[in-house]
Motif scaffolding. Sequence first.
Motif, short mmCIF file in Angstrom:
data_model
loop_
_atom_site.label_atom_id
_atom_site.label_comp_id
_atom_site.label_asym_id
_atom_site.label_seq_id
_atom_site.Cartn_x
_atom_site.Cartn_y
_atom_site.Cartn_z
N THR A 107 0.84 -1.20 0.00
CA THR A 107 0.00 0.00 0.00
C THR A 107 0.87 1.25 0.00
O THR A 107 0.60 2.20 -0.73
N ALA A 108 1.94 1.23 0.80
CA ALA A 108 2.85 2.37 0.87
C ALA A 108 3.52 2.60 -0.48
O ALA A 108 3.63 3.74 -0.94
N THR A 154 2.37 1.68 -3.44
CA THR A 154 1.34 2.15 -4.38
C THR A 154 1.08 3.63 -4.18
O THR A 154 0.97 4.39 -5.15
N GLU A 155 1.01 4.04 -2.93
CA GLU A 155 0.77 5.44 -2.60
C GLU A 155 1.95 6.31 -3.05
O GLU A 155 1.76 7.39 -3.63
N ARG A 201 1.75 6.66 -6.77
CA ARG A 201 0.66 7.58 -7.14
C ARG A 201 1.12 9.04 -6.99
O ARG A 201 0.91 9.86 -7.88
N ARG A 202 1.80 9.33 -5.87
CA ARG A 202 2.28 10.70 -5.65
C ARG A 202 3.34 11.10 -6.66
O ARG A 202 3.35 12.21 -7.17
#
Length: 129
Positions: free
Chosen positions: A11-12, A14-15, A18-19
Amino acid sequence: MDHHHTVPARTAATEALRRLLEHCPELDRTHDLVRQFAAMLDARDAAPLPDWLDRLEASRLSALASLAKAIREDQPAVVQGITTPFNSGVNEGRITDLKLQKRITAGRAGVPLLRHRVILMAHLRRRYP
């Protein structure tokens, strides 16, 4: 122990991605194009290739434009690469033979290597006539 602040690594990541893509439009476009190509490989469907090459050229990124040019020059082979299953052992054997012949003619293959390869190829021929 406080579990509220532990974020799964995936999740980290992926985040973070995304950023990063949000702040870098060129990378975002490249990411999309790579995923589109991967989808063609997964589906073994080369039909979207011409449009995809147009998008590469329209990306205004020189590396992608030159990649599009190279693919267009050898498009039939690329189409075959997309649509052919990758686990083609027989084809791999033929390609290995050709590479070996090139090495022999260029004088870059030592005798022990050649002996090993000849025995291996003979063994493979019995299994995949």
